[in-house]
Motif scaffolding. Sequence first.
Motif, mmCIF file in Angstrom:
data_model
loop_
_atom_site.group_PDB
_atom_site.id
_atom_site.type_symbol
_atom_site.label_atom_id
_atom_site.label_comp_id
_atom_site.label_asym_id
_atom_site.label_seq_id
_atom_site.Cartn_x
_atom_site.Cartn_y
_atom_site.Cartn_z
ATOM 1 N N ALA A 95 0.785 -1.242 0.000
ATOM 2 C CA ALA A 95 0.000 0.000 0.000
ATOM 3 C C ALA A 95 0.810 1.283 0.000
ATOM 4 O O ALA A 95 0.354 2.304 -0.507
ATOM 5 C CB ALA A 95 -0.956 -0.004 1.194
ATOM 6 N N SER A 96 1.992 1.289 0.571
ATOM 7 C CA SER A 96 2.752 2.529 0.703
ATOM 8 C C SER A 96 4.223 2.283 0.369
ATOM 9 O O SER A 96 4.765 1.210 0.628
ATOM 10 C CB SER A 96 2.629 3.067 2.134
ATOM 11 O OG SER A 96 3.571 4.075 2.397
ATOM 12 N N GLY A 97 4.850 3.325 -0.195
ATOM 13 C CA GLY A 97 6.282 3.238 -0.442
ATOM 14 C C GLY A 97 7.058 3.072 0.851
ATOM 15 O O GLY A 97 8.098 2.394 0.895
ATOM 16 N N PHE A 98 6.557 3.694 1.932
ATOM 17 C CA PHE A 98 7.197 3.536 3.234
ATOM 18 C C PHE A 98 7.086 2.094 3.713
ATOM 19 O O PHE A 98 8.027 1.556 4.309
ATOM 20 C CB PHE A 98 6.558 4.485 4.254
ATOM 21 C CG PHE A 98 6.869 5.935 4.014
ATOM 22 C CD1 PHE A 98 8.138 6.433 4.258
ATOM 23 C CD2 PHE A 98 5.891 6.794 3.537
ATOM 24 C CE1 PHE A 98 8.433 7.773 4.037
ATOM 25 C CE2 PHE A 98 6.172 8.132 3.314
ATOM 26 C CZ PHE A 98 7.442 8.621 3.561
ATOM 27 N N GLY A 159 3.768 5.428 6.788
ATOM 28 C CA GLY A 159 2.834 4.969 5.767
ATOM 29 C C GLY A 159 1.382 4.953 6.196
ATOM 30 O O GLY A 159 0.511 4.530 5.420
ATOM 31 N N TRP A 160 1.094 5.426 7.404
ATOM 32 C CA TRP A 160 -0.294 5.404 7.884
ATOM 33 C C TRP A 160 -1.197 6.379 7.126
ATOM 34 O O TRP A 160 -2.409 6.324 7.271
ATOM 35 C CB TRP A 160 -0.335 5.728 9.377
ATOM 36 C CG TRP A 160 0.219 4.610 10.225
ATOM 37 C CD1 TRP A 160 0.467 3.328 9.839
ATOM 38 C CD2 TRP A 160 0.602 4.689 11.601
ATOM 39 N NE1 TRP A 160 0.985 2.601 10.874
ATOM 40 C CE2 TRP A 160 1.069 3.413 11.981
ATOM 41 C CE3 TRP A 160 0.594 5.708 12.549
ATOM 42 C CZ2 TRP A 160 1.534 3.131 13.271
ATOM 43 C CZ3 TRP A 160 1.057 5.433 13.826
ATOM 44 C CH2 TRP A 160 1.514 4.149 14.187
ATOM 45 N N GLY A 161 -0.612 7.248 6.328
ATOM 46 C CA GLY A 161 -1.422 8.184 5.552
ATOM 47 C C GLY A 161 -1.815 7.651 4.178
ATOM 48 O O GLY A 161 -2.484 8.359 3.425
ATOM 49 N N CYS A 162 -1.434 6.409 3.852
ATOM 50 C CA CYS A 162 -1.785 5.860 2.537
ATOM 51 C C CYS A 162 -3.285 5.534 2.488
ATOM 52 O O CYS A 162 -3.948 5.415 3.521
ATOM 53 C CB CYS A 162 -0.955 4.607 2.244
ATOM 54 S SG CYS A 162 -1.340 3.183 3.286
ATOM 55 N N TYR A 168 -9.024 1.781 6.590
ATOM 56 C CA TYR A 168 -9.177 1.028 7.837
ATOM 57 C C TYR A 168 -9.273 1.946 9.050
ATOM 58 O O TYR A 168 -9.962 1.613 10.020
ATOM 59 C CB TYR A 168 -7.978 0.091 8.039
ATOM 60 C CG TYR A 168 -8.040 -1.190 7.252
ATOM 61 C CD1 TYR A 168 -8.253 -2.411 7.885
ATOM 62 C CD2 TYR A 168 -7.887 -1.197 5.869
ATOM 63 C CE1 TYR A 168 -8.309 -3.595 7.168
ATOM 64 C CE2 TYR A 168 -7.934 -2.371 5.143
ATOM 65 C CZ TYR A 168 -8.147 -3.569 5.801
ATOM 66 O OH TYR A 168 -8.203 -4.729 5.080
ATOM 67 N N CYS A 169 -8.586 3.085 8.999
ATOM 68 C CA CYS A 169 -8.425 3.923 10.191
ATOM 69 C C CYS A 169 -9.166 5.254 10.124
ATOM 70 O O CYS A 169 -9.083 6.047 11.066
ATOM 71 C CB CYS A 169 -6.937 4.203 10.431
ATOM 72 S SG CYS A 169 -5.916 2.726 10.533
ATOM 73 N N SER A 174 -2.917 9.693 9.276
ATOM 74 C CA SER A 174 -1.861 10.316 8.488
ATOM 75 C C SER A 174 -0.526 9.796 8.998
ATOM 76 O O SER A 174 -0.486 8.959 9.905
ATOM 77 C CB SER A 174 -1.934 11.850 8.592
ATOM 78 O OG SER A 174 -1.765 12.261 9.937
ATOM 79 N N ALA A 175 0.550 10.269 8.426
ATOM 80 C CA ALA A 175 1.872 9.796 8.830
ATOM 81 C C ALA A 175 2.068 9.955 10.336
ATOM 82 O O ALA A 175 1.887 11.051 10.882
ATOM 83 C CB ALA A 175 2.951 10.573 8.068
#
Length: 230
Positions: A95-98, A159-162, A168-169, A174-175
């Motif tokens: 899901a995220s590059g991070f 990556g929580w901002g993806c 889900y959240c 966000s990041a």
Amino acid sequence: MCHVIVTCRSMLWTLLSIVVAFAELIAFMSADWLIGKAKSRGGGGAEPDDRSGGSSEPYHPTLGIYARCIRNPGVQHVQRETLCGPYAENFGEIASGFWQATAIFLAVGIFILCTVALVSVFTMCVQSIMKKSIFNVCGLLQGIAGLFLILGLILYPAGWGCQKAIGYCGHYASAYKPGDCSLGWAFYTAIGGTVLTFICAVFSAQAEIATSSDKVQEEIEEGKSLICLL
């Protein structure tokens, strides 16, 4: 001739090395890194299960680095209704590059830890390679693995901002801000395993001291092949 040397410190280091490797591997493969906001069990087109009094209770989907657990709306009248598995069919679909970077760093760290865990089993019989202490070499590798794990764990919350995490959240995610999600056991296990990795790296020096003590050398000179010391 192989001298089997067993000391409390070397055995403890071996056991910790194996435990750390398995803990990090299990955490990496788990989908329980983020616990999503509550959703209705009947949501997503699922019909309420009249046979279960708790059918209207909410459930919490979970999301990992490359895997997820969700309610299966198509399964009824069965006890197991949760689908767990990878949401990404290949590395590029993470899901995220991070999270892709996290997966790389964790995978490298875990590979090193698993290699050390395998080698540690043979340290009872082989204490040196090319005149270098196998304990010191393994301790150095564990320290390097710990650095890779730290880098992965630092990048993961970025990556929580993806879009996947937001689904889900909630939109407040966000990041470094999980929004409506909470952290799952896999994330804490990865942190605990990282701490233990550095403890193992330090403890390897103690294992080296124990197996190269004067008492061990005296036992070897006496011709003993099995040496057990407290």
